[in-house]
Write a protein that holds these residues in place. Sequence first.
Motif, mmCIF file in Angstrom:
data_model
loop_
_atom_site.group_PDB
_atom_site.id
_atom_site.type_symbol
_atom_site.label_atom_id
_atom_site.label_comp_id
_atom_site.label_asym_id
_atom_site.label_seq_id
_atom_site.Cartn_x
_atom_site.Cartn_y
_atom_site.Cartn_z
ATOM 1 N N LYS A 1 0.846 -1.196 0.000
ATOM 2 C CA LYS A 1 0.000 0.000 0.000
ATOM 3 C C LYS A 1 0.881 1.246 0.000
ATOM 4 N N LYS A 2 0.441 2.241 -0.752
ATOM 5 C CA LYS A 2 1.154 3.516 -0.735
ATOM 6 C C LYS A 2 0.877 4.199 0.601
ATOM 7 N N LEU A 3 1.926 4.733 1.197
ATOM 8 C CA LEU A 3 1.781 5.355 2.513
ATOM 9 C C LEU A 3 1.313 6.805 2.400
ATOM 10 N N PRO A 4 0.408 7.192 3.284
ATOM 11 C CA PRO A 4 -0.098 8.565 3.274
ATOM 12 C C PRO A 4 0.913 9.530 3.910
ATOM 13 N N SER A 5 0.749 10.796 3.631
ATOM 14 C CA SER A 5 1.674 11.809 4.150
ATOM 15 C C SER A 5 1.668 11.872 5.674
ATOM 16 N N ILE A 6 0.562 11.496 6.322
ATOM 17 C CA ILE A 6 0.545 11.508 7.794
ATOM 18 C C ILE A 6 1.611 10.556 8.357
ATOM 19 N N LEU A 7 1.960 9.535 7.588
ATOM 20 C CA LEU A 7 3.037 8.632 8.025
ATOM 21 C C LEU A 7 4.398 9.094 7.511
ATOM 22 N N THR A 8 4.476 9.445 6.211
ATOM 23 C CA THR A 8 5.779 9.817 5.646
ATOM 24 C C THR A 8 6.340 11.091 6.270
ATOM 25 N N CYS A 9 5.474 11.933 6.805
ATOM 26 C CA CYS A 9 5.940 13.181 7.433
ATOM 27 C C CYS A 9 6.242 13.036 8.921
ATOM 28 N N ASN A 10 5.795 11.955 9.545
ATOM 29 C CA ASN A 10 5.931 11.836 10.999
ATOM 30 C C ASN A 10 6.795 10.675 11.483
ATOM 31 N N PHE A 11 7.227 9.818 10.562
ATOM 32 C CA PHE A 11 8.028 8.662 10.958
ATOM 33 C C PHE A 11 9.190 8.490 9.989
ATOM 34 N N LYS A 12 10.230 7.805 10.456
ATOM 35 C CA LYS A 12 11.372 7.473 9.603
ATOM 36 C C LYS A 12 11.061 6.120 8.984
ATOM 37 N N ILE A 13 10.863 6.112 7.671
ATOM 38 C CA ILE A 13 10.384 4.910 6.990
ATOM 39 C C ILE A 13 11.433 4.429 6.000
ATOM 40 N N ILE A 14 11.700 3.134 6.064
ATOM 41 C CA ILE A 14 12.710 2.504 5.226
ATOM 42 C C ILE A 14 12.053 1.365 4.451
ATOM 43 N N ASN A 15 12.480 1.193 3.215
ATOM 44 C CA ASN A 15 11.962 0.132 2.363
ATOM 45 C C ASN A 15 13.121 -0.657 1.760
ATOM 46 N N SER A 16 12.853 -1.901 1.469
ATOM 47 C CA SER A 16 13.778 -2.734 0.715
ATOM 48 C C SER A 16 13.154 -2.975 -0.653
ATOM 49 N N HIS A 17 13.906 -2.676 -1.707
ATOM 50 C CA HIS A 17 13.404 -2.870 -3.071
ATOM 51 C C HIS A 17 14.320 -3.845 -3.804
ATOM 52 N N PRO A 18 13.744 -4.815 -4.543
ATOM 53 C CA PRO A 18 14.555 -5.867 -5.175
ATOM 54 C C PRO A 18 15.172 -5.493 -6.524
ATOM 55 N N SER A 19 15.719 -4.287 -6.616
ATOM 56 C CA SER A 19 16.485 -3.894 -7.799
ATOM 57 C C SER A 19 17.448 -2.796 -7.392
ATOM 58 N N LEU A 20 18.300 -2.432 -8.314
ATOM 59 C CA LEU A 20 19.218 -1.327 -8.084
ATOM 60 C C LEU A 20 18.534 -0.054 -8.582
ATOM 61 N N LEU A 21 17.802 0.576 -7.678
ATOM 62 C CA LEU A 21 17.077 1.798 -8.049
ATOM 63 C C LEU A 21 18.072 2.842 -8.559
ATOM 64 N N PRO A 22 17.695 3.683 -9.499
ATOM 65 C CA PRO A 22 16.328 3.923 -9.959
ATOM 66 C C PRO A 22 15.808 2.938 -11.001
ATOM 67 N N LYS A 23 16.639 1.997 -11.428
ATOM 68 C CA LYS A 23 16.157 1.006 -12.397
ATOM 69 C C LYS A 23 15.095 0.111 -11.759
ATOM 70 N N TYR A 24 14.069 -0.181 -12.508
ATOM 71 C CA TYR A 24 13.021 -1.137 -12.120
ATOM 72 C C TYR A 24 12.317 -0.760 -10.821
#
Length: 187
Positions: A88-111
């Motif tokens: 799920k895409k996170l809302p701004s109430i979370l992205t602005c108030n917490f430190k959020i980290i993600n793991s993505h299965p590619s070498l971003l920005p590719k894929y």
Amino acid sequence: MKNIAIFASHNGSGLDAIVEAVNKGILPLNIALVVSNNTKAKALQKAKDYKLTCKLVNTKTYDDPDDALYLLLQEHKCEYIFLSGYMKKLPSILTCNFKIINSHPSLLPKYGGTGMYGRFVHEAVIKNKEKVSGVTIHEVNEQYDEGKIILQKSVKILPDDTVDSLEEKIKNLEKIAIVKGLQLYIS
């Protein structure tokens, strides 16, 4: 010790790596909460097996899931959120108030971006005959896969690699990258 919540929509394979690193004293974190939006998520059962607090948060369980997530994170005094296959895409109430980290299965920005997750990434990488792929641990903002990169780890793609073999390589690499990325981010 700082509190972290782990959000997962399916298997939550990152949960295992984080629990192991916390138990070994490698990550100075307390897993205060595990959240899923999917009633069938294996991550919820894993959380129960680990005796962690877990919550199902979606439109069937809460009138306003975004507000419910914010309140749960506040209640459990979480400073960090780790996304372990959270769809799920996170809302701004979370992205602005917490430190959020993600793991993505590619070498971003590719894929990266909309629709680029899990097996879809590996299929595209193999189809495009890439020589290298990997894992990116990154901060989360309001755009898919566009947050500041914390860490990348790569793996060579061999001529006989398939989508399945690449997926397995990436999952193994991801366990290492998640722990190292969190170490870098929280220090």
